[in-house]
Design an enzyme around this catalytic site. Structure first.
Site, PDB file in Angstrom:
ATOM      1  N   ASP A  72       0.821  -1.219   0.000  1.00 16.16           N
ATOM      2  CA  ASP A  72       0.000   0.000   0.000  1.00 16.16           C
ATOM      3  C   ASP A  72       0.855   1.270   0.000  1.00 16.16           C
ATOM      4  OD1 ASP A  72      -2.395   1.348  -0.051  1.00 16.16           O
ATOM      5  OD2 ASP A  72      -2.696   1.259   2.118  1.00 16.16           O
ATOM      6  N   HIS A 131       2.569   3.117  -8.950  1.00 19.52           N
ATOM      7  CA  HIS A 131       2.364   1.691  -9.279  1.00 19.52           C
ATOM      8  C   HIS A 131       3.532   1.184 -10.131  1.00 19.52           C
ATOM      9  CE1 HIS A 131      -1.478   2.186  -7.511  1.00 19.52           C
ATOM     10  NE2 HIS A 131      -2.048   2.805  -8.518  1.00 19.52           N
ATOM     11  N   ARG A 152      -5.100  -1.707   8.764  1.00 23.07           N
ATOM     12  CA  ARG A 152      -6.274  -2.550   8.481  1.00 23.07           C
ATOM     13  C   ARG A 152      -5.932  -3.605   7.439  1.00 23.07           C
ATOM     14  NH1 ARG A 152      -7.670   2.749   6.816  1.00 23.07           N
ATOM     15  NH2 ARG A 152      -7.300   3.056   4.607  1.00 23.07           N
ATOM     16  N   LEU A 185      10.316 -20.473  -4.270  1.00 22.42           N
ATOM     17  CA  LEU A 185       9.369 -19.603  -3.558  1.00 22.42           C
ATOM     18  C   LEU A 185       8.046 -19.631  -4.316  1.00 22.42           C
ATOM     19  CD1 LEU A 185       8.533 -17.031  -1.729  1.00 22.42           C
ATOM     20  CD2 LEU A 185       9.537 -15.666  -3.541  1.00 22.42           C
TER      21      LEU A 185
HETATM   22  C1  IPE Z   1      -5.553  -2.554  -0.256  1.00 19.18           C
HETATM   23  O1  IPE Z   1      -5.219  -1.224  -0.349  1.00 19.18           O
HETATM   24  C2  IPE Z   1      -5.414  -3.208  -1.591  1.00 19.18           C
HETATM   25  C3  IPE Z   1      -4.059  -3.335  -2.096  1.00 19.18           C
HETATM   26  C4  IPE Z   1      -2.964  -2.942  -1.524  1.00 19.18           C
HETATM   27  C5  IPE Z   1      -3.958  -3.988  -3.360  1.00 19.18           C
HETATM   28  P1  IPE Z   1      -6.303  -0.077  -0.543  1.00 19.18           P
HETATM   29  O2  IPE Z   1      -5.535   1.186  -0.681  1.00 19.18           O
HETATM   30  O3  IPE Z   1      -7.221  -0.420  -1.643  1.00 19.18           O
HETATM   31  O4  IPE Z   1      -7.119  -0.117   0.831  1.00 19.18           O
HETATM   32  P2  IPE Z   1      -7.971   0.993   1.564  1.00 19.18           P
HETATM   33  O5  IPE Z   1      -8.955   1.533   0.577  1.00 19.18           O
HETATM   34  O6  IPE Z   1      -7.011   2.056   2.022  1.00 19.18           O
HETATM   35  O7  IPE Z   1      -8.589   0.285   2.723  1.00 19.18           O
HETATM   36  C1  IPE Z   2      -1.596   0.220  -3.360  1.00 21.46           C
HETATM   37  O1  IPE Z   2      -1.330   1.579  -3.398  1.00 21.46           O
HETATM   38  C2  IPE Z   2      -1.759  -0.382  -4.730  1.00 21.46           C
HETATM   39  C3  IPE Z   2      -3.121  -0.728  -5.105  1.00 21.46           C
HETATM   40  C4  IPE Z   2      -4.154  -0.660  -4.317  1.00 21.46           C
HETATM   41  C5  IPE Z   2      -3.335  -1.197  -6.454  1.00 21.46           C
HETATM   42  P1  IPE Z   2      -2.497   2.624  -3.447  1.00 21.46           P
HETATM   43  O2  IPE Z   2      -2.859   2.866  -4.864  1.00 21.46           O
HETATM   44  O3  IPE Z   2      -3.632   2.227  -2.577  1.00 21.46           O
HETATM   45  O4  IPE Z   2      -1.808   3.929  -2.874  1.00 21.46           O
HETATM   46  P2  IPE Z   2      -2.397   4.906  -1.759  1.00 21.46           P
HETATM   47  O5  IPE Z   2      -2.744   4.049  -0.576  1.00 21.46           O
HETATM   48  O6  IPE Z   2      -3.609   5.541  -2.357  1.00 21.46           O
HETATM   49  O7  IPE Z   2      -1.304   5.862  -1.481  1.00 21.46           O
HETATM   50 MG    MG Z   3      -4.038   2.456  -0.607  1.00 23.19          MG
END
Ligand code: IPE
Ligand code: IPE
Ligand code: MG
Length: 242
Positions: free
Chosen positions: A16, A33, A189, A127
């Site tokens: 995340d 990403h 979370r 792995l």
């Molecule tokens: C969880 O992250 C999903 C991934 C890392 C792929 P999100 O960014 O989608 O989660 P929330 O919305 O903060 O809970």
């Molecule tokens: C996690 O990073 C990757 C995916 C959910 C695909 P985010 O895109 O949720 O990045 P933040 O949490 O918004 O910074």
């Molecule tokens: Mg996120």
């Protein structure tokens, strides 16, 4: 890394903070990403080298389809490119790639690229990399329930066959339980990640965004894991993290 350390058998990583990483640098979210792929490649090699046997990576949740179309489209293209090019090194590195998640509504090109890397790495055994793509624990429970109902309806199983072990074996993938879940970016979370598998996992929430999660950060996480005392509902064990 310190040789004495106990390496968790199955590590889950909620990758995340990509969007915030990019925004902090004045870039659009998708650049985070893109950066994350490089981070992930190095991390996979490192995990294989230190002896992690299973790693589950949260790449895209069932809920992530709620995002702007431009970001979702970018991610889908990035998945195709990664599985077809960037992840080819996994073949030689002995990494076996598998996927967890719902196929619908993933684009055909993504499904084909997933199938390709699965086939190309299917005989590897260093792995196991379980990529959770269009994954949600709730969807997994629904899909597993439907699968078991079908088996029952077709007379393949009787009710007494359904126990905890049988459910675990019939989730998207038959994997051992998670020992350690790492979520980067400071959010505390699960966001629908492997609820069944994480029931006795240890959790770690480093306050950095995923693109910055390097080998050193992973080693730090392993050190923290080694300070935990896992009891699984029993009594306090003598040695830590076992
Ligand atoms: C969880 O992250 C999903 C991934 C890392 C792929 P999100 O960014 O989608 O989660 P929330 O919305 O903060 O809970
Ligand atoms: C996690 O990073 C990757 C995916 C959910 C695909 P985010 O895109 O949720 O990045 P933040 O949490 O918004 O910074
Ligand atoms: Mg996120």
């Amino acid at each position: 890394m310190n040789k004495e350390l106990n390496i968790p058998n199955h590590v889950g990583i909620i990758m995340d903070g990509n969007g915030r990483w990019a925004q902090q640098r004045g870039m659009i979210r998708s650049m985070g990403h893109k950066e994350a792929i490089g981070t992930l490649k190095k991390l996979c090699i490192h995990m294989a080298d230190v002896g992690v046997k299973y790693a589950s990576l949260y790449a895209f949740s069932t809920e992530n389809f709620k995002r702007e179309k431009s970001e979702v489209d970018y991610l889908m293209k990035l998945f195709v490119n990664s599985f077809k090019k960037e992840f080819k090194f996994m073949i030689e590195k002995g990494v076996r790639v598998i996927f967890s998640g719902r196929k619908d509504p993933l684009p055909k090109k993504v499904l084909e690229a997933m199938e390709e890397i699965t086939q190309e790495t299917k005989n590897n055994n260093k792995l196991v990399l379980n990529i959770c793509l269009n994954y949600g624990s709730h969807a997994e429970i629904v899909d597993t329930t439907k699968k078991l109902c079908e088996m029952y309806k077709n007379g393949e199983i009787t009710l007494d066959k359904i126990d905890e072990d049988f459910i675990q074996k019939n989730l998207y993938q038959d994997l051992p339980p998670l020992d350690f879940v790492i979520r980067t970016s400071g959010e505390l979370r699960l966001s629908n990640f492997m609820m069944y598998q994480a029931s006795y996992a240890e959790f770690y929430f480093p306050d950095i965004y995923f693109p910055d999660f390097n080998d050193k950060e992973f080693d730090k996480a392993i050190e923290v894991f080694n300070t935990r005392n896992r009891r699984f509902g029993g009594v306090k064990s003598e040695s830590k993290s076992n």
